[in-house]
Design a protein around this motif. Sequence first.
Motif, PDB file in Angstrom:
ATOM      1  N   PRO A  88       0.845  -1.207   0.000  1.00 38.63           N
ATOM      2  CA  PRO A  88       0.000   0.000   0.000  1.00 38.63           C
ATOM      3  C   PRO A  88       0.878   1.254   0.000  1.00 38.63           C
ATOM      4  N   GLY A  89       0.511   2.202  -0.855  1.00 38.46           N
ATOM      5  CA  GLY A  89       1.289   3.436  -0.947  1.00 38.46           C
ATOM      6  C   GLY A  89       2.336   3.418  -2.037  1.00 38.46           C
ATOM      7  N   ALA A  90       2.497   2.264  -2.702  1.00 40.80           N
ATOM      8  CA  ALA A  90       3.503   2.158  -3.767  1.00 40.80           C
ATOM      9  C   ALA A  90       3.064   2.893  -5.030  1.00 40.80           C
ATOM     10  N   GLY A  91       1.787   3.259  -5.116  1.00 41.93           N
ATOM     11  CA  GLY A  91       1.309   4.025  -6.266  1.00 41.93           C
ATOM     12  C   GLY A  91       0.868   3.169  -7.437  1.00 41.93           C
ATOM     13  N   LYS A  92       0.234   2.032  -7.126  1.00 40.99           N
ATOM     14  CA  LYS A  92      -0.187   1.110  -8.197  1.00 40.99           C
ATOM     15  C   LYS A  92      -1.174   1.771  -9.161  1.00 40.99           C
ATOM     16  N   SER A  93      -2.181   2.443  -8.619  1.00 41.49           N
ATOM     17  CA  SER A  93      -3.208   3.058  -9.474  1.00 41.49           C
ATOM     18  C   SER A  93      -2.625   4.174 -10.332  1.00 41.49           C
ATOM     19  N   THR A  94      -1.719   4.956  -9.754  1.00 38.13           N
ATOM     20  CA  THR A  94      -1.082   6.039 -10.511  1.00 38.13           C
ATOM     21  C   THR A  94      -0.255   5.462 -11.653  1.00 38.13           C
ATOM     22  N   PHE A  95       0.484   4.387 -11.358  1.00 38.43           N
ATOM     23  CA  PHE A  95       1.290   3.749 -12.389  1.00 38.43           C
ATOM     24  C   PHE A  95       0.399   3.181 -13.491  1.00 38.43           C
ATOM     25  N   ILE A  96      -0.674   2.490 -13.097  1.00 35.08           N
ATOM     26  CA  ILE A  96      -1.565   1.865 -14.081  1.00 35.08           C
ATOM     27  C   ILE A  96      -2.189   2.922 -14.987  1.00 35.08           C
ATOM     28  N   GLU A  97      -2.589   4.061 -14.402  1.00 35.15           N
ATOM     29  CA  GLU A  97      -3.190   5.112 -15.217  1.00 35.15           C
ATOM     30  C   GLU A  97      -2.182   5.656 -16.237  1.00 35.15           C
ATOM     31  N   THR A  98      -0.954   5.939 -15.786  1.00 32.52           N
ATOM     32  CA  THR A  98       0.067   6.469 -16.697  1.00 32.52           C
ATOM     33  C   THR A  98       0.436   5.424 -17.753  1.00 32.52           C
ATOM     34  N   PHE A  99       0.612   4.187 -17.322  1.00 32.85           N
ATOM     35  CA  PHE A  99       0.967   3.083 -18.222  1.00 32.85           C
ATOM     36  C   PHE A  99      -0.152   2.847 -19.234  1.00 32.85           C
ATOM     37  N   GLY A 100      -1.396   2.841 -18.735  1.00 33.83           N
ATOM     38  CA  GLY A 100      -2.559   2.628 -19.605  1.00 33.83           C
ATOM     39  C   GLY A 100      -2.724   3.740 -20.621  1.00 33.83           C
ATOM     40  N   GLU A 101      -2.521   4.987 -20.201  1.00 34.74           N
ATOM     41  CA  GLU A 101      -2.616   6.130 -21.113  1.00 34.74           C
ATOM     42  C   GLU A 101      -1.560   6.029 -22.211  1.00 34.74           C
ATOM     43  N   MET A 102      -0.347   5.595 -21.826  1.00 28.39           N
ATOM     44  CA  MET A 102       0.716   5.440 -22.813  1.00 28.39           C
ATOM     45  C   MET A 102       0.356   4.351 -23.830  1.00 28.39           C
ATOM     46  N   LEU A 103      -0.168   3.225 -23.348  1.00 29.10           N
ATOM     47  CA  LEU A 103      -0.521   2.120 -24.233  1.00 29.10           C
ATOM     48  C   LEU A 103      -1.649   2.498 -25.196  1.00 29.10           C
ATOM     49  N   THR A 104      -2.653   3.201 -24.689  1.00 25.02           N
ATOM     50  CA  THR A 104      -3.748   3.619 -25.578  1.00 25.02           C
ATOM     51  C   THR A 104      -3.239   4.631 -26.599  1.00 25.02           C
TER      52      THR A 104
END
Length: 335
Positions: free
Chosen positions: A75-91
């Motif tokens: 918890p606190g590692a920033g999983k959701s923030t990473f997924i959003e940035t990673f997902g935006e890059m992939l799209t």
Amino acid sequence: MAPAPRKKFKKPEKKNLNIEEIAEGVKSGSRLHLGKAITLLESSNPSDKRDGQNLLNSLLPSTGNSLRIGITGVPGAGKSTFIETFGEMLTGLGFRVAVLAIDPSSSVTGGSILGDKTRMEQLAKNPKAFIRPSPTAGTLGGVHKKTRETMLVCEAAGYDVILVETVGVGQSETLVRGMVDMFLLLVLTGAGDELQGMKKGILELADAILVHKADSGNLPLAEKTVREYKQMLHFLQPATENWKTRAIAVSSIENNGIQNVWEMAKEFESTAKENGIFDKRRQTQTKDWFRSMITDELYGRFFEDPDKRRMVKDLEQQILAEKLTVAQAIQELFE
């Protein structure tokens, strides 16, 4: 003038679902039909369960074409923030991305948090992305059924990359590792401190360790942490045969290293497919899923039997009264 009589509210009749129509809608990429399909699969209604499995069976030929990536971290590692940035890059690269978040259900009320759409606002608005929280319904056993089936439906709908996010470091990680191709572990700077709350087994599940929040001011410490993890990885068994687990620094806020994660994922997929490990792992996962579902079904049927439930309660009392040992009670229960 007398007031007009109030109209009585009539509950709308449940329409018969057209499974073929939903299946065609899913395969055409319709988000509406995708949502309907997942809701049907998650239903506990016996009729819906049958319809859901018939639907899934018709979609199976269109599944299996995505790269499945599991993402975990304390918890606190920033999983959701990473997924959003990673997902935006992939799209942005033209891929369609589905995010399945394992959401912890309350053991008291049975309700779930389902907050990922709030935490990933930009990605949730992206027409090439689909975010679906998967409530565990209070048991980890709920993870492997609902999330696996949702993943298959998303593949049939044409999503190229499936990201499965877990709630933290624990037993759910082992289950998610058993349903994805590649497993990423997000950690923070300061490897020594980080390891205090992390079991060695979690490191052995990871195909890559991402030292997150490596923002400009924190970059030197992040790079030091990467070196420390690389040293540790020399002493651990790799999670995937013929693949050396990597450790890299990334920053979702500054969008640094995110492209490197995707390049690494593509290299992993290519290597695993060339060595035959990719298909072998998926076949093993399917067999494990089948066996775990057998266990779930046996457990459910056992406790649905009123005679067995009464017998269990009686034997519990005898155990507490020290008239029977636990092993003796089990023997009596199954004789």
